[in-house]
Design an enzyme around this catalytic site. Structure first.
Site, mmCIF file in Angstrom:
data_model
loop_
_atom_site.group_PDB
_atom_site.id
_atom_site.type_symbol
_atom_site.label_atom_id
_atom_site.label_comp_id
_atom_site.label_asym_id
_atom_site.label_seq_id
_atom_site.Cartn_x
_atom_site.Cartn_y
_atom_site.Cartn_z
ATOM 1 N N ASP A 177 0.826 -1.195 0.000
ATOM 2 C CA ASP A 177 0.000 0.000 0.000
ATOM 3 C C ASP A 177 0.869 1.257 0.000
ATOM 4 O OD1 ASP A 177 -2.359 1.593 0.328
ATOM 5 O OD2 ASP A 177 -1.889 1.733 2.465
ATOM 6 N N GLU A 420 3.102 -8.374 6.900
ATOM 7 C CA GLU A 420 1.853 -8.968 6.434
ATOM 8 C C GLU A 420 2.007 -9.906 5.240
ATOM 9 O OE1 GLU A 420 -1.242 -6.129 5.841
ATOM 10 O OE2 GLU A 420 -1.145 -5.374 7.883
ATOM 11 N N TYR A 475 -7.315 -3.251 11.860
ATOM 12 C CA TYR A 475 -8.035 -2.011 11.517
ATOM 13 C C TYR A 475 -9.530 -2.213 11.722
ATOM 14 C CZ TYR A 475 -3.660 -0.394 9.432
ATOM 15 O OH TYR A 475 -2.361 0.014 9.233
ATOM 16 N N GLU A 511 0.341 -1.940 14.020
ATOM 17 C CA GLU A 511 -0.363 -0.930 13.211
ATOM 18 C C GLU A 511 -1.817 -0.923 13.632
ATOM 19 O OE1 GLU A 511 -0.304 -1.295 8.922
ATOM 20 O OE2 GLU A 511 1.854 -1.671 8.900
HETATM 21 C C1 BDP Z 1 -1.565 -2.358 6.501
HETATM 22 C C2 BDP Z 1 -0.227 -2.254 5.811
HETATM 23 C C3 BDP Z 1 0.173 -0.810 5.544
HETATM 24 C C4 BDP Z 1 -1.008 -0.087 4.924
HETATM 25 C C5 BDP Z 1 -2.185 -0.133 5.885
HETATM 26 C C6 BDP Z 1 -3.391 0.641 5.375
HETATM 27 O O1 BDP Z 1 0.788 -2.868 6.584
HETATM 28 O O2 BDP Z 1 1.292 -0.751 4.715
HETATM 29 O O3 BDP Z 1 -0.712 1.207 4.545
HETATM 30 O O4 BDP Z 1 -2.542 -1.474 6.029
HETATM 31 O O5 BDP Z 1 -4.183 0.043 4.663
HETATM 32 O O6 BDP Z 1 -2.132 -3.578 6.252
HETATM 33 O O7 BDP Z 1 -3.504 1.818 5.650
#
Ligand code: BDP
Length: 622
Positions: A177, A420, A475, A511
């Site tokens: 991404d 990932e 997320y 993250e």
């Molecule tokens: C995560 C990735 C990261 C992306 C993020 C996103 O590790 O590089 O930028 O998602 O979607 O899975 O913002």
């Protein structure tokens, strides 16, 4: 490989500035190689433009084709070497601190080096090829094409339907991404060493009671006879006082009442650096190199990440080397601004998502007491074809180059072999197990992790379980249950607990984050508003505050600043999960991070760390 810098016995001439540049727009981008563009000035092969080095080439012009260019680009620079380098019979090297992705370089039409992969240095000795008293020409061809075996991987698609696609149309796809910025990303250095030179130094530190232990190994090259080489090693404290000496190529230095290297949130006297002054000499020449040394240990137990035997909590951030028109090009103002912003926000750590950063940044982290999880270029490995033998071989090379470059930085506390990968694939298990095992052979002093992601259930994982620390990206309410902030607490807590229960080792939320378009406000919060990003983080904080008392050893927000990605209907102007804009201005969520990180950071400043410092100061004074 040692960082290239000037010393009493070495000189550096940076070859930055404007280079000549042209993209090979021919079918298959092969014309440059077919016509051997390197054997004459690039301007004689066709039209050239000015290209700044270092920088990515993508955003420098108004040409959409160059921005999205996939294939081979050619760079050229003329230079005149200083006359005295000939007089004193120096060895001369050309070093590229990084160029992405596949590079081939020539000097005066002769091939000097090829290198695969961005973000790590490579060099060639050119002593015999360089011409004194005349202009020398460096030509570099860089191909940014990503294939299933490159790191990161990608695919090239050639759609066949002529009714829909123009002749010659193809598309580069990848599963990471972030935008595939390319070019000469870091400085190019013409540099010298004496005939006998220090090729590498490895330092490993330990602490026994109050005594710092510095094990060192020095590797020299260029000596006809190793028994004729003499070594003078001095370890100086930060005030320049000699604290230990050595006279052999490898040895152990003891520092009674050592001042330890601490992260800045663990001590009022963090980031203490000694200097290892190395001098090697034979009958005809000598070489000297100064290496900063931070004495510290990194250990794990079931629920804690220990630095100098004290629990360290990652008040962290995910990052990119990405800024405006420079793309991924190295830039001192951005680097220093980012470090200043990190300290201002109370950030004590970051991961080098998703590739190794410039070594200058690690130097600053050493000096400021900022902790780094150093990550390889393995991101976007989603398909079984990304786990074959060629990928494995490339991955091993990346880990070798990464550990070789960064092993002496006290700020680097853990290696991350990948971000990932698709760790539900059966092939991912043995592949990553072996990459991790190999990385541990390269460096047995630091933990190794693999960052896993999505709502992956621990019981389906084939690969992350081989890491020493579970690093997890999620997320909730963003990718899945979009807009439902109320699911975060339940889902994030359950996920982190499941991983800990299953693998019984420290866990980092590596993250988590929500997109936010700066200046977009809604009340009640909706996705992409500043308010949503704030509420999103606060929900995660509830989980962290509960679990950090148990097994959670860190929280790393995604992401430090907005950054550029491939184009997609889901991404307006790139990834907007930054707590800062791409121009480094704070969004409203920044103040929430600032308040939280400073508060936790202050309360975890290890009293004992300061006691250690005071004790050693007092003892040294006596
Ligand atoms: C995560 C990735 C990261 C992306 C993020 C996103 O590790 O590089 O930028 O998602 O979607 O899975 O913002």
């Amino acid at each position: 490989m040692l960082y290239t810098k000037e010393t009493e016995s070495r000189e550096v001439k940076e070859l930055g500035g404007l280079w000549k540049f042209r993209a090979d727009n021919s079918d298959g981008s092969k014309l440059g190689f077919e016509e051997s563009w390197h054997i004459r000035p690039l301007s004689e092969t066709g039209e050239v433009i000015d290209m700044p080095v270092p920088s990515s080439f993508n955003d420098i012009t108004q040409d959409r084709k160059l921005r999205d260019f996939v294939g081979c680009v050619w760079y050229e620079k003329n230079f005149i070497p200083p006359k005295h380098w000939k007089m004193v019979k120096q060895r001369i090297f050309i070093k590229f601190e990084s160029a992405h992705y596949h590079s081939t370089a020539w000097l005066n039409g002769q091939h000097i080096v090829s290198h695969e992969g961005g973000h790590l240095p490579f060099q060639a000795e050119v002593t015999r090829l360089i011409q004194f008293g005349s202009v020398n020409r460096i030509t570099v061809a860089i191909n940014n094409t990503l294939t299933p075996e490159t790191l990161p991987p990608g695919t090239i698609k050639y759609p066949r339907n002529p009714n829909k696609y123009p002749k010659g149309y193809f598309a580069q796809n990848y599963f990471m991404d972030f935008f595939n910025y390319a070019g000469i990303h870091r400085p190019v250095k013409l540099h010298t060493t004496p005939n006998l030179y220090i090729d590498d130094i490895t330092v490993v530190t330990n602490v026994t009671k109050a005594t710092g232990v510095v094990d060192y190994v020095i590797h020299v090259k260029g000596s006809g006879c190793s028994s004729m080489v003499s070594y003078k090693i001095r370890l100086l404290d930060a005030d320049g006082h000699e604290v230990a000496i050595g006279q052999t190529a490898s040895g152990q230095l003891l520092v009674p009442n050592a001042n330890l290297w601490w992260p800045y949130t663990m001590s009022d006297h963090p980031a203490y650096l000694y200097t290892l002054k190395v001098r090697v000499e034979d009958k005809t020449s000598f070489d000297v190199y100064d290496l900063p040394v931070g004495i510290r240990t990194v250990k794990l137990n079931k629920t804690k990440f220990l630095i100098n035997d004290k629990p360290f909590y990652f008040l962290g951030i995910g990052k990119h080397e990405d800024a405006d028109i420079r793309g991924r090009g190295f830039d001192y103002p951005i680097m220093v601004k980012d470090i200043n912003l990190m300290k201002w926000l109370g950030i004590n750590s970051f991961r080098t998502n998703h590739y190794p950063y410039a070594e200058e940044i690690l130097d600053l982290c050493d000096e400021h007491g900022i902790v780094v999880i150093d990550e390889s270029t393995a991101v976007g490995m989603k398909k079984a074809e990304n786990f074959g033998d060629i990928s494995f071989y490339n991955h091993i090379s990346v880990m070798e180059e990464l550990v070789s470059r960064d092993k002496n930085h006290p700020s680097v506390v853990m290696w991350s072999v990948a971000n990932e990968p698709n760790s539900t694939l059966a092939v991912a298990g043995p592949y990553m197990k072996n990459i991790i095992k190999y990385t541990k052979l390269l460096d047995s002093t630091r933990p190794v992790t693999l960052v896993t992601g999505g709502d992956l259930k621990a019981r389906f994982d084939q690969a992350a379980k081989y890491g020493d620390v579970i690093c997890m990206n999620t997320y909730y309410s963003w990718y899945g249950d979009d807009g439902h902030l109320d699911v975060i607490y339940k889902q994030a807590e359950a996920n982190l607990r499941e991983w800990f229960d299953m693998y019984q080792r420290p866990v980092i939320q590596a993250e988590y984050g929500a997109g936010c378009i700066a200046g977009f406000h809604t009340d009640p919060p909706v996705m992409f508003s500043e308010e949503y990003q704030e509420e999103f983080l606060k929900e995660y904080f509830r989980v962290f505050d509960e679990l950090r008392r148990e097994f959670l050893v860190g929280e790393m927000v995604w992401v430090f600043a907005d950054f550029m990605t491939h184009q997609s209907t889901k991404l307006a102007g790139g990834n907007t999960k930054g707590i800062l804009t791409r121009q480094r201005q704070p969004k409203s969520v920044a103040k929430i991070i600032k308040q939280r990180y400073h508060q936790i950071g202050n309360s975890t400043t290890a009293e004992s760390a300061d006691q250690t410092y005071c004790q050693s100061k007092c003892k040294n004074a006596n």
